[in-house]
Design a protein around this motif. Sequence first.
Motif, PDB file in Angstrom:
ATOM      1  N   UNK A   1       1.417 -15.874   4.572  1.00  0.00           N
ATOM      2  CA  UNK A   1       0.937 -15.700   3.209  1.00  0.00           C
ATOM      3  C   UNK A   1      -0.026 -16.829   2.832  1.00  0.00           C
TER       4      UNK A   1
ATOM      5  N   UNK B   1      -1.281 -19.667   4.816  1.00  0.00           N
ATOM      6  CA  UNK B   1      -2.319 -20.105   5.775  1.00  0.00           C
ATOM      7  C   UNK B   1      -3.022 -21.363   5.281  1.00  0.00           C
TER       8      UNK B   1
ATOM      9  N   UNK C   1     -12.740  -9.623  -3.588  1.00  0.00           N
ATOM     10  CA  UNK C   1     -11.976 -10.741  -4.143  1.00  0.00           C
ATOM     11  C   UNK C   1     -10.500 -10.400  -4.346  1.00  0.00           C
TER      12      UNK C   1
ATOM     13  N   UNK D   1      -0.397 -11.753  -0.146  1.00  0.00           N
ATOM     14  CA  UNK D   1      -0.877 -11.989   1.230  1.00  0.00           C
ATOM     15  C   UNK D   1      -2.276 -11.415   1.402  1.00  0.00           C
ATOM     16  N   UNK D   2      -2.497 -10.219   0.879  1.00  0.00           N
ATOM     17  CA  UNK D   2      -3.774  -9.535   1.061  1.00  0.00           C
ATOM     18  C   UNK D   2      -4.863 -10.159   0.189  1.00  0.00           C
TER      19      UNK D   2
ATOM     20  N   UNK E   1      -5.941 -13.541   1.469  1.00  0.00           N
ATOM     21  CA  UNK E   1      -6.700 -13.424   2.717  1.00  0.00           C
ATOM     22  C   UNK E   1      -8.186 -13.185   2.488  1.00  0.00           C
ATOM     23  N   UNK E   2      -8.563 -12.823   1.268  1.00  0.00           N
ATOM     24  CA  UNK E   2      -9.979 -12.578   0.970  1.00  0.00           C
ATOM     25  C   UNK E   2     -10.710 -13.877   0.608  1.00  0.00           C
ATOM     26  N   UNK E   3     -10.008 -14.994   0.607  1.00  0.00           N
ATOM     27  CA  UNK E   3     -10.572 -16.262   0.120  1.00  0.00           C
ATOM     28  C   UNK E   3     -10.400 -17.366   1.162  1.00  0.00           C
TER      29      UNK E   3
ATOM     30  N   UNK F   1      -7.957 -22.807   3.165  1.00  0.00           N
ATOM     31  CA  UNK F   1      -7.180 -21.700   3.702  1.00  0.00           C
ATOM     32  C   UNK F   1      -7.919 -21.170   4.908  1.00  0.00           C
TER      33      UNK F   1
END
Lengths: 375, 375
Positions: free
Chosen positions: B48, B50, B278, B347-348, B351-353, B371
């Motif tokens: 989650x 990272x 985003x 988590x998702x 992951x976009x950032x 991250x």
Amino acid sequence: MNEADVLNEEALPTPALLLDEPRMMRNIERLAGRAERLGVTLRPHLKTAKSVEAARRLTGGTPGPITVSTLAEAEVFHEAGHSDILYAVGIAPQKLGRVQALRDRGCDLVVILDSEAQAEAVARAAVPALIEIDSDGHRGGLHPEDPALIRIGRILHDSGCLHGVMTHAGESYTVCGAASHADFAELERKAVVAAAESLRDAGLPCPVVSVGSTPTAHAARDLTGVTELRAGVYMFFDLVMAGIEVCTVDDIALSVLTTVIGHQPAKGWTMIDAGWMALSRDRGTAAQDVDQGYGLVCDENGRVLPDLIVSSANQEHGIVSIRPGADGPMPDLPVGTRLRILPNHACATAAQHDRYNVLPQDGNTMQTWHRFGGW
Amino acid sequence: MNEADVLNEEALPTPALLLDEPRMMRNIERLAGRAERLGVTLRPHLKTAKSVEAARRLTGGTPGPITVSTLAEAEVFHEAGHSDILYAVGIAPQKLGRVQALRDRGCDLVVILDSEAQAEAVARAAVPALIEIDSDGHRGGLHPEDPALIRIGRILHDSGCLHGVMTHAGESYTVCGAASHADFAELERKAVVAAAESLRDAGLPCPVVSVGSTPTAHAARDLTGVTELRAGVYMFFDLVMAGIEVCTVDDIALSVLTTVIGHQPAKGWTMIDAGWMALSRDRGTAAQDVDQGYGLVCDENGRVLPDLIVSSANQEHGIVSIRPGADGPMPDLPVGTRLRILPNHACATAAQHDRYNVLPQDGNTMQTWHRFGGW
């Protein structure tokens, strides 16, 4: 040397994003030829690729006019030599400082807007703008008959910022076939041409008349009155575009290389190491006639395995199974087998990766193209 | 100083990922307290976050035992001082070289598997492994009664690689309320304890008995026979977890800062600069009682604006509107207004950032935590 040999030789860790360069070049040339025949400038949208190397191929080897969706893209592509850039997301006043900084460095960066409040901020900042026109009810933009159009045009013109009009037929993605897409292309054309004429009738210049979406760009029969065409996903294509017949599955240049990591034989499940982190959560084919799940499965050489899809995805796990309703047997895919997954939506899948592993034109060594993100 | 002042002062470009550190610390302490009371080791899942800085806070200030979902995570966290790591995605034989390289550098990295083919590859590589057990039909793993369990246990034991058993009740996400989650926690416990006893009855040691998912970890009443507990998303929480009553909306520590960029008043739409790039394409609340669209809208200080959701998302555009069926008026949100969006799935969205903008504990200057992604 076949593609599996190239991939093995490179010992590429999975999951990994693969780009088939010959297919990409074929897609690029197809739309470039159309734009030329239609007599308009092609302004490719780099939101899909976000890669300097891909951009160079999109614009014929030298830095040409491009469209971007973030100021980070504008900054990176300007650094790479592109100086004619349209930022095609409605401008927030807080972003005008970064826009001005780019313009001060010699970038001809143009913004878009659809309100008087934005026009006043843009006029104060002396930044050129296109007025966004709504051609199909998809998202933003003014109707061509909206009286605000002339008021906005005047605010921009009075400060030397009126650059033209633009539209995007986002709703064209919801219909199938060239005839339907041509209808949307005509909606785009009529809307922006009407807006441009209204502005000119009010004594306001409108040099740029810009349209585009991948489906309409490939179907437009006539672009009289239009000066430029925008499209993005066409360079890679994807299952959503194949599902509405803008391309075939054989045109899809992007895939995710993955490895089999387990099985639940009683359920007909094969587990792979590509979950939504590698494929994205995009389920764009769910609303189409053929639901491709999280992607269509190919062997390592890119040959489609009939009716095999990624039916479910967790963060780092995909579940591969036979499409509901199909009766083919599950192929034998032992642990360690490598597969390729064709994406629903190339923009979303590519965004999950920081590089393209580029399958060569002629059996040469695989290249790596960096891909960036952020805003 | 309120949070809006901190954000303005920093002039954070939007969209941007915000992390409310006090909320995160409260979430971390909540589960740490539960694990202590239940008498098990907590092994947080870093898929989650990272982030090395977040990991340090999850493990009490010093590098502790962690779970990861990629070898890239194992490599980064080992570099940052973590040496007790479980890689909780079924091992592909091709990845054992990287696993061995990490172990050679002093990382006690353990893998998971559920087949004899994997066990033989792992035994050859002399890598310790947990056998994955299926407790709820969610994904991978052996049923505790599967005769393959003992065969796999023996292959691993003969090469000194049998480390224990593990399970994950992924189906617990589909039910609501602590009582239902406690039932899944008991399914997890029973399945791994039964598997451990089968192995021990066959003369095979089973030191580690590992369970976990965020819902079951927060609801388990008794973990007799279990040695460790895993969970990931609990540090941030999200709308999916709030929708099944593992947390409240007030516990959600992650949000996306965004700016209003336009309106379609006739449709009740406000456009923002946070699209799926985003927010992610995750629609995890679509299957819940309250569908939150692509996220729940808050003002810049994080106060929920009732019934306002991101109803639609394109790549860099979100459309904010009143939830279907609700009748509140659309609040006045001029172009330039900043909002915060609570995510469906932390988590998702994270992951976009590539960074967390960390809202400080006490009004201090905002911190930035890096991250990472990739595999």
